[in-house]
Design a protein around this motif. Structure first.
Motif, PDB file in Angstrom:
ATOM      1  N   ASN A 675     -12.160  -1.450 -16.975  1.00  0.00           N
ATOM      2  CA  ASN A 675     -13.316  -2.408 -16.821  1.00  0.00           C
ATOM      3  C   ASN A 675     -14.012  -2.445 -18.093  1.00  0.00           C
ATOM      4  O   ASN A 675     -13.926  -1.681 -18.947  1.00  0.00           O
ATOM      5  CB  ASN A 675     -14.210  -1.852 -15.728  1.00  0.00           C
ATOM      6  N   TYR A 676     -14.951  -3.326 -18.319  1.00  0.00           N
ATOM      7  CA  TYR A 676     -15.614  -3.858 -19.414  1.00  0.00           C
ATOM      8  C   TYR A 676     -16.699  -2.672 -19.879  1.00  0.00           C
ATOM      9  O   TYR A 676     -16.639  -2.385 -20.951  1.00  0.00           O
ATOM     10  CB  TYR A 676     -16.219  -5.135 -19.282  1.00  0.00           C
ATOM     11  N   GLU A 677     -17.152  -2.236 -18.856  1.00  0.00           N
ATOM     12  CA  GLU A 677     -18.203  -1.059 -19.086  1.00  0.00           C
ATOM     13  C   GLU A 677     -17.567  -0.066 -19.556  1.00  0.00           C
ATOM     14  O   GLU A 677     -18.192   0.896 -19.946  1.00  0.00           O
ATOM     15  CB  GLU A 677     -19.128  -1.027 -17.820  1.00  0.00           C
ATOM     16  N   GLY A 678     -16.218   0.267 -19.246  1.00  0.00           N
ATOM     17  CA  GLY A 678     -15.646   1.473 -19.771  1.00  0.00           C
ATOM     18  C   GLY A 678     -14.994   1.636 -21.211  1.00  0.00           C
ATOM     19  O   GLY A 678     -13.843   2.273 -21.439  1.00  0.00           O
ATOM     20  N   LEU A 679     -15.016   0.110 -21.793  1.00  0.00           N
ATOM     21  CA  LEU A 679     -14.280   0.007 -23.003  1.00  0.00           C
ATOM     22  C   LEU A 679     -14.739   1.334 -24.117  1.00  0.00           C
ATOM     23  O   LEU A 679     -13.823   1.117 -25.067  1.00  0.00           O
ATOM     24  CB  LEU A 679     -14.350  -1.494 -23.551  1.00  0.00           C
ATOM     25  N   THR A 680     -15.661   1.874 -24.029  1.00  0.00           N
ATOM     26  CA  THR A 680     -16.152   2.686 -24.800  1.00  0.00           C
ATOM     27  C   THR A 680     -15.160   3.924 -24.625  1.00  0.00           C
ATOM     28  O   THR A 680     -15.337   4.721 -25.603  1.00  0.00           O
ATOM     29  CB  THR A 680     -17.617   3.043 -24.793  1.00  0.00           C
ATOM     30  N   GLY A 681     -14.378   4.080 -23.647  1.00  0.00           N
ATOM     31  CA  GLY A 681     -13.803   5.225 -23.263  1.00  0.00           C
ATOM     32  C   GLY A 681     -12.722   5.800 -24.297  1.00  0.00           C
ATOM     33  O   GLY A 681     -12.301   6.935 -24.231  1.00  0.00           O
ATOM     34  N   ASP A 682     -12.220   4.909 -25.206  1.00  0.00           N
ATOM     35  CA  ASP A 682     -11.404   5.326 -26.550  1.00  0.00           C
ATOM     36  C   ASP A 682     -12.370   6.267 -27.311  1.00  0.00           C
ATOM     37  O   ASP A 682     -11.560   7.057 -27.863  1.00  0.00           O
ATOM     38  CB  ASP A 682     -10.955   4.057 -27.220  1.00  0.00           C
ATOM     39  N   ILE A 683     -13.530   6.132 -27.298  1.00  0.00           N
ATOM     40  CA  ILE A 683     -14.249   7.117 -28.089  1.00  0.00           C
ATOM     41  C   ILE A 683     -15.039   8.079 -27.381  1.00  0.00           C
ATOM     42  O   ILE A 683     -15.093   9.356 -27.847  1.00  0.00           O
ATOM     43  CB  ILE A 683     -15.411   6.242 -29.079  1.00  0.00           C
ATOM     44  N   ALA A 684     -15.380   7.700 -26.112  1.00  0.00           N
ATOM     45  CA  ALA A 684     -16.498   8.519 -25.538  1.00  0.00           C
ATOM     46  C   ALA A 684     -16.310   8.002 -24.051  1.00  0.00           C
ATOM     47  O   ALA A 684     -16.639   7.117 -23.574  1.00  0.00           O
ATOM     48  CB  ALA A 684     -17.976   8.516 -25.789  1.00  0.00           C
ATOM     49  N   TYR A 685     -15.946   9.143 -23.108  1.00  0.00           N
ATOM     50  CA  TYR A 685     -15.498   8.897 -21.900  1.00  0.00           C
ATOM     51  C   TYR A 685     -16.860   8.945 -20.820  1.00  0.00           C
ATOM     52  O   TYR A 685     -17.719   9.716 -21.196  1.00  0.00           O
ATOM     53  CB  TYR A 685     -14.638   9.938 -21.183  1.00  0.00           C
ATOM     54  N   ASN A 686     -16.914   8.010 -20.241  1.00  0.00           N
ATOM     55  CA  ASN A 686     -18.340   7.870 -19.227  1.00  0.00           C
ATOM     56  C   ASN A 686     -17.805   7.904 -17.840  1.00  0.00           C
ATOM     57  O   ASN A 686     -17.573   6.744 -17.278  1.00  0.00           O
ATOM     58  CB  ASN A 686     -19.358   6.591 -19.474  1.00  0.00           C
ATOM     59  N   PRO A 687     -18.040   9.002 -17.173  1.00  0.00           N
ATOM     60  CA  PRO A 687     -17.466   9.074 -15.721  1.00  0.00           C
ATOM     61  C   PRO A 687     -18.184   8.305 -14.595  1.00  0.00           C
ATOM     62  O   PRO A 687     -17.686   7.828 -13.758  1.00  0.00           O
ATOM     63  CB  PRO A 687     -17.674  10.513 -15.292  1.00  0.00           C
ATOM     64  N   GLN A 688     -19.578   7.743 -14.896  1.00  0.00           N
ATOM     65  CA  GLN A 688     -20.121   6.691 -14.082  1.00  0.00           C
ATOM     66  C   GLN A 688     -19.670   5.398 -14.272  1.00  0.00           C
ATOM     67  O   GLN A 688     -19.701   4.702 -13.146  1.00  0.00           O
ATOM     68  CB  GLN A 688     -21.510   6.782 -14.077  1.00  0.00           C
ATOM     69  N   LEU A 689     -19.160   5.016 -15.406  1.00  0.00           N
ATOM     70  CA  LEU A 689     -18.916   3.628 -15.388  1.00  0.00           C
ATOM     71  C   LEU A 689     -17.432   3.478 -15.522  1.00  0.00           C
ATOM     72  O   LEU A 689     -16.776   2.233 -15.492  1.00  0.00           O
ATOM     73  CB  LEU A 689     -19.515   3.103 -16.701  1.00  0.00           C
ATOM     74  N   GLN A 690     -16.734   4.237 -16.201  1.00  0.00           N
ATOM     75  CA  GLN A 690     -15.307   3.822 -16.508  1.00  0.00           C
ATOM     76  C   GLN A 690     -14.386   3.964 -15.328  1.00  0.00           C
ATOM     77  O   GLN A 690     -14.404   4.880 -14.561  1.00  0.00           O
ATOM     78  CB  GLN A 690     -14.600   4.916 -17.513  1.00  0.00           C
ATOM     79  N   ARG A 691     -13.456   2.832 -15.328  1.00  0.00           N
ATOM     80  CA  ARG A 691     -12.641   2.804 -14.089  1.00  0.00           C
ATOM     81  C   ARG A 691     -11.324   2.229 -14.737  1.00  0.00           C
ATOM     82  O   ARG A 691     -11.352   1.309 -15.492  1.00  0.00           O
ATOM     83  CB  ARG A 691     -13.002   1.855 -12.993  1.00  0.00           C
ATOM     84  N   ALA A 692     -10.272   2.708 -14.147  1.00  0.00           N
ATOM     85  CA  ALA A 692      -8.933   1.990 -14.182  1.00  0.00           C
ATOM     86  C   ALA A 692      -8.756   0.780 -13.357  1.00  0.00           C
ATOM     87  O   ALA A 692      -8.902   1.182 -12.032  1.00  0.00           O
ATOM     88  CB  ALA A 692      -7.777   3.127 -14.178  1.00  0.00           C
ATOM     89  N   ALA A 693      -8.282  -0.309 -13.692  1.00  0.00           N
ATOM     90  CA  ALA A 693      -8.131  -1.349 -12.720  1.00  0.00           C
ATOM     91  C   ALA A 693      -6.675  -1.286 -12.353  1.00  0.00           C
ATOM     92  O   ALA A 693      -5.519  -1.036 -13.353  1.00  0.00           O
ATOM     93  CB  ALA A 693      -8.165  -2.762 -13.327  1.00  0.00           C
TER      94      ALA A 693
END
Length: 721
Positions: A675-693
């Protein structure tokens, strides 16, 4: 009860509060690091069923698809499921104006109709071996023990060969070794792999299903696309890997994945296996800023221009649309990723979080009297500052001139020039034939010189705007002297006068090749200048790169030590090797007053339909099935047709096509995006916002069965209803 008691006691070691769903875990470490948490979250099978070094497990049904995606084996006869966008280049490879499989889809109704895919490989991981001690022993014996061979792919391949000889591991064209550094080269793993090279396309939905929403919906949630395609692995009659042959037969695999049609619900445990490409979780804040201002800036700025021109040209006729479909999709993917990542890094204040994280390690160093972490930190900061201009320039060359201008890839003429200079008639004849073959690969069915001309005019001019005159690559001296600085005139001269402008022009030159023509050819000069310019930026920061690698190794070692002190499991950055990630299916709130459910249905497709927008066209048959509610056994209990779901697993590029398993290790979907809100995940994971579609497997089977009428493919799968 005994098992439960043991597991609960182990949980005190692994601290669930530390975001148990973060991590791209090594399969070899699951028992030691992750088993307790996975069982507590809902895993209902043994870890040995997931991965076993000595027995068949789910790992043996997960494959590396084409080197850049993941796939899963879903039948005993080598049927592989992956994403539509992973198979896109091969769907396009077989498409033409007469047989437009991109638009119409493709379904092989018999084995004879399955289409060979030139260049496509599917790779199984046979063994994963921790060879850290062996590699370190070899490095000590190296001629330059203080050098950088600890990261060198060529050196590590030699070490892998020595290890294989020592352990009597046989290799050949189809059994290959891959030795890679992990944790900043603090550990090493060797992968023994079997590569299959006869892969055939079996099925793909039309792009109006497989790419529904296209660029608009890319990297977004909610999603409504059936992003899947299917291929089959072929082997020789003995079941061994082989190059393509009409006599090859479908591979009898040792493991395939059972499919579960019971569906998903909020809070269900899931796990994913795949080959995530790259992430950078151990960056310091200065590196994050560098990424934002160089790589991401250039992707946003340059690809946006390229995509606009390509889109205009593709809209003009069907042939150009098919020619450039895969190139456009590839470029668009990480264009939007760069935009979303930069937005997210600012919005989520990732720089501040990185600063907090790095201060923890620096404080730990002060407490323990270990000054190496501070020295590494200071070195990385200094290096990033020194190399910034070179990185910025290199990214401009890469995006605008190497990826953007296709004629940069004209064949190398140095060998022919050397033969002419030596007056070696035999070599001249040989190199003439080599050049003809190389030109055929360059000027292939997917190349349109007039499209390249238009794109190149835009991108070379854009490069000149981004890079100061005194720093530009050498070809600009000629552009300024002979074309008055007019980059458009230079590009026109390339396409009007080069020996590579057409097959006829090259053939005429090769009748009597001469050095003067080669030396003065503008396409040849441009290609050489781009390569030299890129290499110059690499050389300009070589010392910094070498110093950075050493400092980064120390910094990562410190992060590992600190996590171990806190009882936190650790995982290495992604590097295209087989990993596992786990989490729970869940809705999320991207902003105040907004909630995104964890699933989507076919109703959403109908609501998004726009017959005037090619991204949101809905096939007539799909509308008919929707109106009749003809969903077969694939509907949800309330009668709706599911399409996608979102889960909290830690995915990144390369996970595309990954199998999504339920708690029992059964296939419930295929990962295709974040998801768009989870694109920072390559650098920092955010468990509240990051989702795999993920594509719900029920929608995949519905399209195969009810839409395509390819029920024979369903028949060869193992399905749990």
């Amino acid at each position: 009860m005994m098992k439960k008691t043991i597991l609960l006691s182990l949980l005190t070691t692994f601290t669930i509060a530390g975001h148990a769903d973060e991590g791209m875990w090594m399969l070899t470490d699951l028992k030691q690091q992750n088993a307790a948490v996975m069982y507590d979250m809902g895993l209902d099978i043994s870890i040995d069923d997931v991965y076993s070094p000595d027995n068949i497990s789910l790992k043996d049904a997960v494959v590396h698809f084409g080197g850049g995606c993941t796939g899963e084996v879903i039948s005993a006869e080598g049927l592989v499921l992956t994403n539509h966008h992973c198979g896109y280049g091969y769907i396009q490879q077989h498409s033409s104006v007469e047989h437009d499989y991109l638009t119409d889809g493709f379904w092989a109704m018999t084995r004879e109709q399955e289409l060979p895919c030139e260049g496509l490989t599917i790779t199984f991981i046979d063994k994963i071996l921790d060879v850290t001690n062996y590699v370190k022993e070899q490095l000590k014996k190296d001629e330059d023990p203080e050098g950088l061979n600890y990261l060198s792919p060529s050196y590590l391949s030699k070490v892998a060969a020595r290890f294989a000889k020592k352990e009597k591991i046989k290799t050949d064209e189809f059994t290959v070794l891959e030795l890679k550094p992990f944790y900043g080269a603090n550990k090493y793993y060797l992968f023994v792999k079997t590569v299959y090279k006869d892969i055939r396309m079996v099925g793909a939905p039309p792009s109006s299903i497989g790419k529904f929403g296209a660029d608009t919906d890319n990297w977004m949630w909610p999603r409504h696309c059936g992003d899947f395609s299917m291929f089959r692995i072929y082997a020789d009659k003995n079941g061994k890997p082989a190059n393509y042959s009409a006599t090859n037969v479908p591979l009898k695999v040792k493991k395939h994945i059972a499919i579960n049609l019971k569906g998903v619900k909020e809070g269900d445990f899931t796990f994913v296996m795949g080959f995530p490409g790259r992430n950078w979780r151990y960056m310091i804040s200065d590196e994050v800023e560098e990424r934002m201002q160089t790589t991401n800036f250039m992707r946003d700025t340059i690809r946006g221009v390229r995509l606009r021109v390509l889109g205009e040209e593709m809209a003009k006729d069907a042939k150009t649309r098919i020619q450039y479909a895969a190139k456009y999709a590839s470029s668009a993917n990480y264009w939007k990723n760069a935009i979303g990542m930069n937005e997210g890094l600012v919005k989520l204040k990732v720089l501040d979080k990185k600063k907090e994280q790095q201060e923890h390690l620096l404080e730990y160093g002060r407490e323990t009297g270990n000054n190496s972490y501070k020295e590494a930190f200071d070195a990385i900061r200094s290096i990033v500052a020194k190399r910034r201009n070179a990185v910025y320039h290199q990214q401009a060359i890469y995006e605008a001139l190497m990826l953007g201008t296709e004629f940069y890839k004209v064949p190398d003429t140095d060998a022919l020039r050397n033969a002419i200079e030596a007056n070696d008639k035999k070599a001249i004849k040989e190199e003439t034939e080599n050049l003809k073959e190389a030109y055929k690969k360059f000027y292939n069915k997917d190349y349109n010189p007039e499209v390249d001309r238009k794109v190149s005019k835009q991108l070379i001019a854009l490069y000149a705007k981004l890079i100061p005159a005194e720093q530009r690559i050498s070809i600009f001296k000629q552009i300024n002297e002979n074309f008055g600085g007019n980059t458009d005139a230079f590009v026109d001269a390339c396409f009007n006068k080069s020996i590579f402008r057409s097959q006829a022009a090259l053939d005429a030159f090769l009748q009597n090749p001469d050095i003067k023509t080669l030396r003065e050819d503008l396409m040849v000069q441009y290609s050489k200048s781009v390569k030299d310019g890129y290499n110059a930026t690499s050389n300009a920061m070589k010392a910094e790169t070498d110093e950075y690698n050493l400092a980064h190794k120390t910094w990562v070692a410190g992060m590992l030590e600190l996590k171990a002190k806190n009882g936190t499991p650790v995982y290495p950055d992604a590097n295209s090797t087989l990993r596992l990630t786990y989490g729970k299916i869940g809705s999320y709130e991207p902003a105040d007053g907004m909630e995104y459910l964890y699933y989507t249905t076919l109703k959403g497709v109908m609501e998004k339909e726009d017959p005037d927008n090619p991204e949101f066209v809905v096939p007539a048959k799909l509308k008919e099935l929707y109106e009749k509610k003809d969903f077969g056994p694939y509907a949800m209990p309330d009668g709706r047709m599911p399409i996608c779901f979102a889960t909290g697993t830690d995915n990144t590029g390369g996970n595309s096509g990954s199998p999504v398993f339920n708690s029992k290790g059964e296939l419930i979907g295929t990962g295709f995006d974040r998801n768009y809100e989870g694109l920072t995940g390559d650098i920092a994971y955010n468990p509240q916002l990051q989702r795999a579609a993920c594509v719900d497997i029920r929608y995949t089977l519905f399209i195969i069965d009810k839409f395509a009428g390819a029920g024979h493919l369903i028949d060869e799968m193992t399905i749990i209803k």
